[in-house]
Design an enzyme around this catalytic site. Structure first.
Site, mmCIF file in Angstrom:
data_model
loop_
_atom_site.group_PDB
_atom_site.id
_atom_site.type_symbol
_atom_site.label_atom_id
_atom_site.label_comp_id
_atom_site.label_asym_id
_atom_site.label_seq_id
_atom_site.Cartn_x
_atom_site.Cartn_y
_atom_site.Cartn_z
ATOM 1 N N ASN A 193 -8.957 34.259 -20.818
ATOM 2 C CA ASN A 193 -9.230 34.304 -22.259
ATOM 3 C C ASN A 193 -7.963 33.876 -22.996
ATOM 4 O OD1 ASN A 193 -10.535 34.972 -24.767
ATOM 5 N ND2 ASN A 193 -9.312 36.856 -24.811
ATOM 6 N N ASN A 199 -10.248 24.898 -28.907
ATOM 7 C CA ASN A 199 -9.571 25.156 -27.624
ATOM 8 C C ASN A 199 -10.336 24.517 -26.465
ATOM 9 O OD1 ASN A 199 -7.060 26.849 -27.702
ATOM 10 N ND2 ASN A 199 -8.368 28.044 -29.085
ATOM 11 N N ASP A 208 -9.139 42.723 -23.891
ATOM 12 C CA ASP A 208 -7.778 42.190 -24.135
ATOM 13 C C ASP A 208 -6.687 42.895 -23.346
ATOM 14 O OD1 ASP A 208 -8.775 40.342 -25.942
ATOM 15 O OD2 ASP A 208 -8.380 41.586 -27.694
ATOM 16 N N HIS A 259 -5.978 34.488 -26.595
ATOM 17 C CA HIS A 259 -5.947 35.410 -27.731
ATOM 18 C C HIS A 259 -4.833 34.977 -28.672
ATOM 19 C CE1 HIS A 259 -6.787 39.195 -29.749
ATOM 20 N NE2 HIS A 259 -5.482 39.299 -29.939
HETATM 21 C C1 GAR Z 1 -8.799 30.910 -31.459
HETATM 22 O O1 GAR Z 1 -7.721 31.133 -32.324
HETATM 23 C C2 GAR Z 1 -8.821 31.974 -30.373
HETATM 24 O O2 GAR Z 1 -7.550 32.380 -29.934
HETATM 25 C C3 GAR Z 1 -9.527 33.094 -31.087
HETATM 26 O O3 GAR Z 1 -10.555 32.467 -31.823
HETATM 27 C C4 GAR Z 1 -10.139 31.136 -32.182
HETATM 28 C C5 GAR Z 1 -11.204 30.178 -31.704
HETATM 29 O O4 GAR Z 1 -10.966 28.892 -32.173
HETATM 30 N N1 GAR Z 1 -10.013 34.049 -30.152
HETATM 31 C C6 GAR Z 1 -9.984 35.366 -30.361
HETATM 32 O O5 GAR Z 1 -9.605 35.855 -31.413
HETATM 33 C C7 GAR Z 1 -10.480 36.219 -29.183
HETATM 34 N N2 GAR Z 1 -10.128 37.587 -29.361
HETATM 35 P P1 GAR Z 1 -11.694 27.635 -31.511
HETATM 36 O O6 GAR Z 1 -13.191 27.926 -31.475
HETATM 37 O O7 GAR Z 1 -11.369 26.503 -32.433
HETATM 38 O O8 GAR Z 1 -11.129 27.458 -30.125
#
Ligand code: GAR
Length: 200
Positions: free
Chosen positions: A111, A18, A154, A113
Site C-alpha cells: 500500500n 499512482n 496502516d 500512504h
Molecule cells: C494518494 O495520495 C495515496 O497515497 C492516498 O490516496 C491518493 C490516491 O491518489 N492513499 C491513502 O490515503 C490510503 N490511506 P491516486 O488515485 O491519484 O493514486
C-alpha cells in the site's frame, strides 16, 4: 522461468495517478512485471478508465453487491485467481482489504500512504485528511510510505519511505500535491525493490 513476468493487480478507488506511474515505470524501466487486473470499488473512476484504455482487465467489486462479507471476500479471491495475480498494489484504494485476502496474499500486498507511517495512519486517515492532520500538528516534515499490508490498518512493515518538506503557507492541497509527486517516484522504486529482493 527467465521470461516470467510477475502478475500484478492494482486496487484503486479514484484518479489512479499512482497506478499510472507504476504502469509507465514498468514499461520505461523494463521491470519483469505486468498488470493483469485493475480492481475498483467504484464502477467508474480514473483508474478504471486508464486500465480500459491500456487493455488491462477491470473488475468492479463493491461490498454492497454481496449479502455477506464472506461472499465479498470470496468473490475478490476468485477474481484474483482468475487473473493469476501474484502481488496486489493498493493505489488509492480507500477500503479495507478483507482479512481472507490479506491472509491469502501474506507479504504480497503493498500500500502507499501519503505520510510517514506509523504517524498519521489508521482509520479515517486517507487523502486530504492526512495532510490536514500534518498541518494541524505543525510538522515541518511529512512524506510518503510504501508498506506491506497486514490485517491492521496502516500497520504493516515499511518497505520504503521518503521525506517531503512542509513549506510555510502550505495548504492541505499544496502539501498533497508535493507529496503525490514524491509518491509517483516512490511506488515504482518500492516495486523494483520488491521484485529484486524476492529474487535474492
Ligand atoms: C494518494 O495520495 C495515496 O497515497 C492516498 O490516496 C491518493 C490516491 O491518489 N492513499 C491513502 O490515503 C490510503 N490511506 P491516486 O488515485 O491519484 O493514486
Amino acid at each position: 522461468m527467465a521470461n516470467h513476468k510477475t502478475r500484478l493487480a492494482a486496487f484503486c478507488s479514484g484518479t489512479g495517478s499512482n497506478f499510472r506511474s507504476l504502469y509507465h515505470a514498468i514499461n520505461e524501466r523494463g521491470f519483469p512485471a505486468e498488470f493483469t487486473l485493475c480492481l475498483s470499488n467504484r464502477s467508474e473512476c480514473g483508474a478504471i478508465a486508464f486500465a480500459g484504455q491500456h487493455g488491462i482487465p477491470t473488475v468492479h467489486l463493491s461490498e454492497k453487491q454481496y449479502d455477506t462479507h464472506r461472499a465479498f471476500a470470496a468473490a475478490m479471491l476468485k477474481s484474483l485467481e482468475e487473473h493469476g495475480v501474484e502481488y496486489i498494489l493498493l493505489a488509492g484504494y480507500l477500503r479495507k482489504v478483507p482479512e481472507a485476502v490479506v491472509n491469502a496474499y501474506s507479504f504480497r500486498i503493498l500500500n502507499i500512504h501519503p505520510a510517514l507511517l506509523p504517524e498519521f495512519g489508521g482509520p479515517g486517515m486517507y487523502g486530504i485528511n492526512v495532510h490536514k492532520a500534518v498541518l494541524e500538528a505543525g510538522r515541518k516534515e511529512t512524506g510518503a510510505t510504501v508498506h506491506y499490508v497486514d490485517p491492521e490498518y496502516d500497520k504493516g512493515p515499511v518497505l520504503l519511505q521518503r521525506k517531503v518538506p512542509v513549506e510555510p503557507g502550505d495548504t492541505p492541497e499544496s502539501l498533497a500535491a508535493r507529496v503525490l509527486k514524491c509518491e509517483h517516484r516512490l511506488y515504482p522504486d518500492a516495486l523494483e525493490k520488491l521484485l529484486t529482493d524476492r529474487e535474492i
